[in-house]
Structures are given as C-alpha cells and as structure tokens.
Design a protein around this motif. Structure first.
Motif, PDB file in Angstrom:
ATOM      1  N   PHE A   1      54.927  52.643  50.490  1.00 41.30           N
ATOM      2  CA  PHE A   1      53.749  51.924  50.870  1.00 41.30           C
ATOM      3  C   PHE A   1      52.957  52.451  51.901  1.00 41.30           C
ATOM      4  CE2 PHE A   1      56.767  48.350  49.364  1.00 41.30           C
ATOM      5  CZ  PHE A   1      55.774  47.562  48.860  1.00 41.30           C
ATOM      6  N   GLU A   2      53.540  53.172  52.834  1.00 39.75           N
ATOM      7  CA  GLU A   2      52.720  53.805  53.654  1.00 39.75           C
ATOM      8  C   GLU A   2      51.627  54.829  52.911  1.00 39.75           C
ATOM      9  OE1 GLU A   2      55.158  55.881  56.539  1.00 39.75           O
ATOM     10  OE2 GLU A   2      56.424  53.780  57.156  1.00 39.75           O
ATOM     11  N   GLY A   3      52.377  55.535  51.913  1.00 40.41           N
ATOM     12  CA  GLY A   3      51.480  56.570  51.375  1.00 40.41           C
ATOM     13  C   GLY A   3      50.483  55.954  50.508  1.00 40.41           C
ATOM     14  N   ILE A   4      50.611  54.693  49.766  1.00 38.64           N
ATOM     15  CA  ILE A   4      49.673  53.927  49.332  1.00 38.64           C
ATOM     16  C   ILE A   4      48.265  53.640  50.353  1.00 38.64           C
ATOM     17  CG2 ILE A   4      49.154  51.768  47.760  1.00 38.64           C
ATOM     18  CD1 ILE A   4      52.030  52.164  46.803  1.00 38.64           C
ATOM     19  N   TYR A   5      49.115  52.841  51.563  1.00 41.59           N
ATOM     20  CA  TYR A   5      48.127  52.337  52.544  1.00 41.59           C
ATOM     21  C   TYR A   5      47.130  53.306  53.052  1.00 41.59           C
ATOM     22  CZ  TYR A   5      46.245  49.640  55.948  1.00 41.59           C
ATOM     23  OH  TYR A   5      45.549  48.714  56.857  1.00 41.59           O
ATOM     24  N   SER A   6      47.830  54.489  53.084  1.00 37.82           N
ATOM     25  CA  SER A   6      46.952  55.713  53.661  1.00 37.82           C
ATOM     26  C   SER A   6      46.064  56.512  52.720  1.00 37.82           C
ATOM     27  CB  SER A   6      47.745  56.702  54.388  1.00 37.82           C
ATOM     28  OG  SER A   6      48.673  57.284  53.446  1.00 37.82           O
ATOM     29  N   ASN A   7      46.274  56.127  51.410  1.00 39.28           N
ATOM     30  CA  ASN A   7      45.367  56.880  50.372  1.00 39.28           C
ATOM     31  C   ASN A   7      44.251  55.867  49.805  1.00 39.28           C
ATOM     32  OD1 ASN A   7      44.550  57.546  47.806  1.00 39.28           O
ATOM     33  ND2 ASN A   7      46.184  59.049  47.897  1.00 39.28           N
ATOM     34  N   ASP A   8      42.987  56.008  50.309  1.00 45.08           N
ATOM     35  CA  ASP A   8      42.136  55.231  50.019  1.00 45.08           C
ATOM     36  C   ASP A   8      41.959  54.926  48.478  1.00 45.08           C
ATOM     37  OD1 ASP A   8      41.208  54.852  52.465  1.00 45.08           O
ATOM     38  OD2 ASP A   8      39.492  56.358  52.289  1.00 45.08           O
ATOM     39  N   TYR A   9      42.112  55.758  47.533  1.00 47.58           N
ATOM     40  CA  TYR A   9      41.944  55.408  46.222  1.00 47.58           C
ATOM     41  C   TYR A   9      43.138  54.731  45.682  1.00 47.58           C
ATOM     42  CZ  TYR A   9      42.056  56.199  41.191  1.00 47.58           C
ATOM     43  OH  TYR A   9      41.870  56.090  39.987  1.00 47.58           O
ATOM     44  N   LEU A  10      44.582  54.879  46.292  1.00 47.37           N
ATOM     45  CA  LEU A  10      45.439  54.305  45.821  1.00 47.37           C
ATOM     46  C   LEU A  10      45.325  52.745  46.201  1.00 47.37           C
ATOM     47  CD1 LEU A  10      48.530  56.728  46.006  1.00 47.37           C
ATOM     48  CD2 LEU A  10      47.101  55.897  43.801  1.00 47.37           C
ATOM     49  N   ARG A  11      44.962  52.726  47.414  1.00 44.30           N
ATOM     50  CA  ARG A  11      44.886  51.348  48.319  1.00 44.30           C
ATOM     51  C   ARG A  11      43.898  50.438  47.494  1.00 44.30           C
ATOM     52  NH1 ARG A  11      43.544  52.426  53.639  1.00 44.30           N
ATOM     53  NH2 ARG A  11      41.553  51.947  53.053  1.00 44.30           N
ATOM     54  N   SER A  12      42.774  51.004  47.058  1.00 41.06           N
ATOM     55  CA  SER A  12      41.827  50.212  46.294  1.00 41.06           C
ATOM     56  C   SER A  12      42.272  49.981  45.044  1.00 41.06           C
ATOM     57  CB  SER A  12      40.402  50.960  46.412  1.00 41.06           C
ATOM     58  OG  SER A  12      40.471  52.035  45.662  1.00 41.06           O
ATOM     59  N   GLN A  13      42.973  50.805  44.462  1.00 43.44           N
ATOM     60  CA  GLN A  13      43.313  50.530  43.025  1.00 43.44           C
ATOM     61  C   GLN A  13      44.407  49.379  43.168  1.00 43.44           C
ATOM     62  OE1 GLN A  13      45.355  53.845  41.252  1.00 43.44           O
ATOM     63  NE2 GLN A  13      44.204  53.387  39.256  1.00 43.44           N
ATOM     64  N   LEU A  14      45.124  49.279  44.163  1.00 41.93           N
ATOM     65  CA  LEU A  14      46.124  48.112  44.265  1.00 41.93           C
ATOM     66  C   LEU A  14      45.572  46.901  44.524  1.00 41.93           C
ATOM     67  CD1 LEU A  14      49.285  47.433  44.626  1.00 41.93           C
ATOM     68  CD2 LEU A  14      49.137  48.002  46.677  1.00 41.93           C
ATOM     69  N   LEU A  15      44.574  46.932  45.689  1.00 43.35           N
ATOM     70  CA  LEU A  15      44.022  45.716  46.115  1.00 43.35           C
ATOM     71  C   LEU A  15      43.203  45.015  44.696  1.00 43.35           C
ATOM     72  CD1 LEU A  15      42.877  46.633  49.545  1.00 43.35           C
ATOM     73  CD2 LEU A  15      44.633  44.887  48.978  1.00 43.35           C
ATOM     74  N   GLY A  16      42.423  45.912  44.105  1.00 37.21           N
ATOM     75  CA  GLY A  16      41.747  45.779  42.866  1.00 37.21           C
ATOM     76  C   GLY A  16      42.779  44.990  41.972  1.00 37.21           C
ATOM     77  N   ALA A  17      43.693  45.580  41.793  1.00 38.47           N
ATOM     78  CA  ALA A  17      44.759  44.834  40.774  1.00 38.47           C
ATOM     79  C   ALA A  17      45.060  43.660  41.032  1.00 38.47           C
ATOM     80  CB  ALA A  17      45.652  45.904  40.475  1.00 38.47           C
ATOM     81  N   ILE A  18      45.442  43.344  42.382  1.00 37.95           N
ATOM     82  CA  ILE A  18      45.815  42.090  42.924  1.00 37.95           C
ATOM     83  C   ILE A  18      44.737  40.982  42.484  1.00 37.95           C
ATOM     84  CG2 ILE A  18      46.513  40.665  44.931  1.00 37.95           C
ATOM     85  CD1 ILE A  18      47.557  43.145  46.065  1.00 37.95           C
ATOM     86  N   VAL A  19      43.561  41.618  43.076  1.00 39.53           N
ATOM     87  CA  VAL A  19      42.288  40.685  42.898  1.00 39.53           C
ATOM     88  C   VAL A  19      41.938  40.284  41.375  1.00 39.53           C
ATOM     89  CG1 VAL A  19      39.850  40.259  42.975  1.00 39.53           C
ATOM     90  CG2 VAL A  19      40.981  41.120  45.001  1.00 39.53           C
TER      91      VAL A  19
ATOM     92  N   THR B   1      44.258  40.393  38.716  1.00 39.55           N
ATOM     93  CA  THR B   1      45.233  39.468  38.443  1.00 39.55           C
ATOM     94  C   THR B   1      45.069  38.143  38.578  1.00 39.55           C
ATOM     95  OG1 THR B   1      46.745  41.091  38.799  1.00 39.55           O
ATOM     96  CG2 THR B   1      47.757  39.098  38.488  1.00 39.55           C
ATOM     97  N   PHE B   2      44.815  37.844  39.927  1.00 40.19           N
ATOM     98  CA  PHE B   2      44.718  36.273  40.198  1.00 40.19           C
ATOM     99  C   PHE B   2      43.360  35.820  39.789  1.00 40.19           C
ATOM    100  CE2 PHE B   2      48.260  37.260  42.802  1.00 40.19           C
ATOM    101  CZ  PHE B   2      49.003  36.143  42.922  1.00 40.19           C
ATOM    102  N   GLU B   3      42.219  36.597  39.812  1.00 44.92           N
ATOM    103  CA  GLU B   3      41.060  35.859  39.351  1.00 44.92           C
ATOM    104  C   GLU B   3      40.982  35.567  37.696  1.00 44.92           C
ATOM    105  OE1 GLU B   3      37.130  37.495  41.328  1.00 44.92           O
ATOM    106  OE2 GLU B   3      37.281  38.652  39.239  1.00 44.92           O
ATOM    107  N   ALA B   4      41.597  36.737  37.116  1.00 42.43           N
ATOM    108  CA  ALA B   4      41.551  36.481  35.645  1.00 42.43           C
ATOM    109  C   ALA B   4      42.632  35.422  35.161  1.00 42.43           C
ATOM    110  CB  ALA B   4      42.008  37.783  34.905  1.00 42.43           C
TER     111      ALA B   4
END
Lengths: 237, 254
Positions: free
Chosen positions: B31-49, B51-54
């Motif tokens: 999780f720390e690794g994902i959080y500290s990596n801009d690309y992975l973090r935005s990929q994860l947040l984008g996927a959450i959004v 999923t819920f939006e769609a």
C-alpha cells in the motif's frame, strides 16, 4: 342502484351470462353459489376489471359498462380484505380520499368519524400485519365506506374468519345494511338469509334474478337445507 | 442431521477461508508503495471512481427500465412473452467474453455503433462501454428479483386500489411499487455486485478506464500478486460496506 342487463363475459373456457340483475338504492342483495360457478367473474366484471363481450352495467342511472374501475363508484371488499401492508390502518382508510385530493383536515375528520362508527379508532396507528381477522375486516370495510360508494361489493367477506369472528362480522354488516347499496357474494346460506333483502343464485356461469330470500330458500337452496338436516340428524340434534 | 450440518459447513468454510486468507495475506508495505507512486496511486483512485460511477449509472438505468418490464411481465400476457423472458435471462448464461464480443459488435461497429459515435457515445474504451456491460450483465438479476416481488402481491391489493379511485399509474406507484421495495433493494444489490465483478466482457469492450476488477487482473499480470492483492482487499472492503448499507436500508438482517 346498480342494474345489469344482458351481460356476457367470456374468459378462456368459461362464460358468464347475466340476463338481468338489479340492486335498488340501499338494498342488500346476495349473490349465492358454490365455488367455481362464476361469482368472482361477476364481481370483477361489474367492478370493471373484465371487459364484457356485450351487455350494460348502469349505476345510479349512468352507463358505466366501459368505464375504468376507478370511475364507477364501486368499492370492493375482497375475501382477503386486500389491506396494504406498507401503510398503517389510518393511511389505508385515508388513501381513497388522498387520491381524490381531499384536504388533510377533512381526511382526518372523516377517518376518525368512520373509525368510531366501526369501533376501530384504537387501531388507526397499527400496521395491518398486527390485526386479527375481524379487525382486518372492519378496516377493509371502513376503507371502502370512506368514499361513500354508490355500490359496495363484498366478495366472500367472512369466509376467512373463524366462526366467532364471523358472527361479529355479520353484526357489523347488519349495522351498515340500509345505508348503502350492497352486493354481497357468498356461498354461505346462513349469511344470505340473515343479510339479504334479495338473493340471486349463480349456477354454472348463469346468474338468476334476485328474488325474495324465502322463495330462493324453498326453490333453489333446498339442497342446503337437506344437507343441514342430514348433518343435524347424524349428530342426534 | 449432523452429516447435513457437516456438509453445509464445508461449503461455508470453502467460501470463508479465501476471504480470511486474502485479508491476512495483504502486505501493508505494498500500500505504501502504491501510495508513494503517483502513477499507481492515480490508477487505483481512477479505478475506484470508475467502478462506482459506472455501477451507479448502470443501476439507475436498470431501475428505470428493469422495474417497468418486471411489472409488465408479472401482470400481462402477450405474444412472445416467453421470448422476452428468455432474452432477459440470457446474460446469465452467456460466457462473459462472449457477452463482450456481442456488445462490441452491436454497439461499437455496424450502423448502430455509427449512430452512437455520432452522438458522442463511443463505447470502446470509454465509461459508456463499462456502463453498457454492467447493464447487460446485471439486467437478469434486477428484473427477476423485482418480478418475483410483483408476482407475490395479492391481486386484491391492486383491485381494491383501483376500485377506490386510483388510476393504473397511481396504483403502480402508490401500492405495487412500495410493496416490492425489498425486492428492488435486493435486486439492486445483486445487479450491482454482478456489475462490479465483471472482467471478461470489459477486457473486450472497455479495458480502459479500468474498473477495480479489471485493475486486479491488470496488476496481477503486470505487477504481480502483491499489487493485485491490495486492490482485491479494497474491493472486498468496499463491496462489504455497500452490501451492509443496502441490507440495512432493506431492513433485513445480515
């Protein structure tokens, strides 16, 4: 007043024929017949849920044959009482007035008056699921009477009640007798004789003319009397 | 009786064990690794959004179209009724990838695809594709559950309402619909769960923007199990929270 002339309703494998049927203003007319003879088809037909092939249904001088159920002035009390479980007793009774956009004060007053008359005032806040059979019947009756219907249609209203509650229900129906035109469907001869001003017998999809109860008892319901005699002799009464 | 309990318990454990193992296998450092990596973090947040939006839009579409068809199927007999019922059941039995190909052929290529593109509704690699897939796979769950509710309403409840002055639409809105409230909520949970878990059809129609389910697959194939596991955990928690919230709303017990 309700008058039915030359009515024919055709369903898959069943035809209902009513040559002439009349319930005068504030008269209590019983439709009597065994199960499966077409009583419910008649009820749904005159209430507007089944389209007739031909014939005429007139209520208080107005031809309602092709009017939708909500425009006929008929209130139904079905066998299972048809209470709406998502509404309280008060809301059940108030619903027909709310549909008519009556103001809330007037609704409250009307519901209270009728609830007092039918002795259900203490039940108004309850859910229908918490009521006994007799209470449910009173509520269903109140809900039907609140619109002051031109015709009150009772479809086997006591058949789901135990004998003790049924007796009380008959007293209740006696109480409203004479204040509204009632068409009461039943297969119970006792109920028919106690309540009916006239009785019409339904047999295999044909409804006879309403007649004097004594005449019907002697000529058309004699088999019921024979059955009762046989039963009472069997148990030595 | 004991044998029956033992057999039943085996099934419960079979489902419960992976759930527990997933929770305890997650490495917090990932999780720390994902959080500290801009690309992975935005990929994860984008996927959450996404999923819920769609899934929210798909559920809305399903409610607007599915509840009426459930009512019609419950109340009316009409020619081709069996055919309509079969069509609505079809997404349950079609393999997911096949469903993806079907949606792609129908709504991305050909004349209908052209019309949709003209009104800016291109479904390939867009959230519209994700929504289309979620509606497609969720439809039978919502329609069938709501229909069972309508079927269980006693006919007398509606007849009385009509006779007392309510029109057909007033009867539907004020009597029938509130009486199937629980079925609508249950159908919503089932259709939503089915929608957010879809991967096969999305891989074909709309790999991007990624939903959480697609991201699990994507990270599993590109970054390995640990990264996939962290998305899995997030998805599990979100699913359980929404599931509990809807069941509470429904008034049922967990």
């Amino acid at each position: 007043m309700i008058k039915v002339e030359d009515l024919v309703i055709e369903l898959k494998g069943f035809t209902l024929k009513v040559e002439e049927f009349e319930a005068k203003r504030n008269e209590y007319v019983i439709i009597m017949g065994a199960s499966g003879t077409g009583k419910s088809v008649f009820v749904e037909g005159i209430a507007g849920f089944l389209k007739p092939k031909r014939g005429r249904i007139v209520i208080d001088g107005k031809d309602v044959t092709y009017l939708p159920p909500e425009k006929r002035g008929i209130a139904i009390v079905p066998q299972d009482h048809g209470l709406w479980p998502h509404m309280s007793v008060y809301e059940n009774i108030a619903f027909p007035l709310r549909i008519r956009k009556v103001n809330e004060n007037e609704i409250r007053r009307n519901v209270k008056e009728l609830a007092e008359r039918l002795n259900i005032e203490h039940l108004l806040n309850r859910s229908p699921s918490k009521l006994s059979g007799g209470e449910r019947q009173r509520v269903a009756l109140a809900r039907a009477l609140i619109i002051r219907p031109q015709v009150l249609l009772l479809d086997e209203p006591t058949s789901s009640l135990d004998p003790k509650t049924r007796k009380a229900a008959l007293e209740l129906l006696k109480m409203i007798k004479g204040s509204v035109t009632v068409v009461h469907v039943t297969h119970n001869p006792y109920e028919a004789l106690v309540l009916g001003d006239k009785i019409a017998v339904m047999n295999r999809g044909r409804l006879g003319r309403p007649k004097d109860p004594r005449e019907v008892l002697l000529n058309e319901l004699s088999y019921y009397v024979d059955e009762i005699r046989e039963a009472t002799s069997l148990i030595g009464l | 009786m004991k044998a029956l309990v033992a057999l039943g318990t085996t099934l419960v454990l079979f489902i419960l064990v992976p759930l527990i193992v997933t929770f305890i296998s997650v490495n917090p450092k990932t999780f720390e690794g994902i959080y500290s990596n801009d690309y992975l973090r935005s990929q994860l947040l984008g996927a959450i959004v996404t999923t819920f939006e769609a899934s929210a839009i798909a559920i809305l579409i399903l409610l607007i179209t599915g509840v009426p068809i459930a009512y019609v199927l419950s109340r009316k007999d009409f020619p081709l009724k069996n055919f309509v019922e079969s069509v609505l059941d079809l997404p349950m039995v079609i393999p997911h990838s096949v469903a993806g190909i079907m949606i792609l052929l129908a709504y991305a290529s050909g004349p209908l695809g052209g019309v949709l593109r003209q009104i800016s509704l291109n479904i390939v690699d867009s959230i519209y594709g994700t929504i289309a897939v979620m509606v497609f796979v969720g439809a039978p769950f919502l329609v069938n559950t709501v229909r069972r509710g309508f079927d269980s309403i006693p006919r007398s409840a509606e007849l009385v309402a009509r006779s007392l002055g309510a029109s057909k639409y007033q009867t539907f809105l004020k009597i029938s619909l509130p009486m199937v409230k629980r079925n609508i909520l249950t159908g919503t949970i089932l259709a939503w769960a089915r929608g957010i878990s879809e991967v096969g059809a999305l891989l074909i129609v709309a790999y991007n923007p990624m939903t959480l389910s697609v991201l699990v697959y994507d990270w599993y194939t590109t970054l390995g199990l640990n990264y996939a596991l962290s998305v899995t955990l997030i998805m599990l928690i979100l699913s359980i929270v929404v599931f509990i919230a809807l069941r509470r709303l429904e008034g049922g017990e967990l």
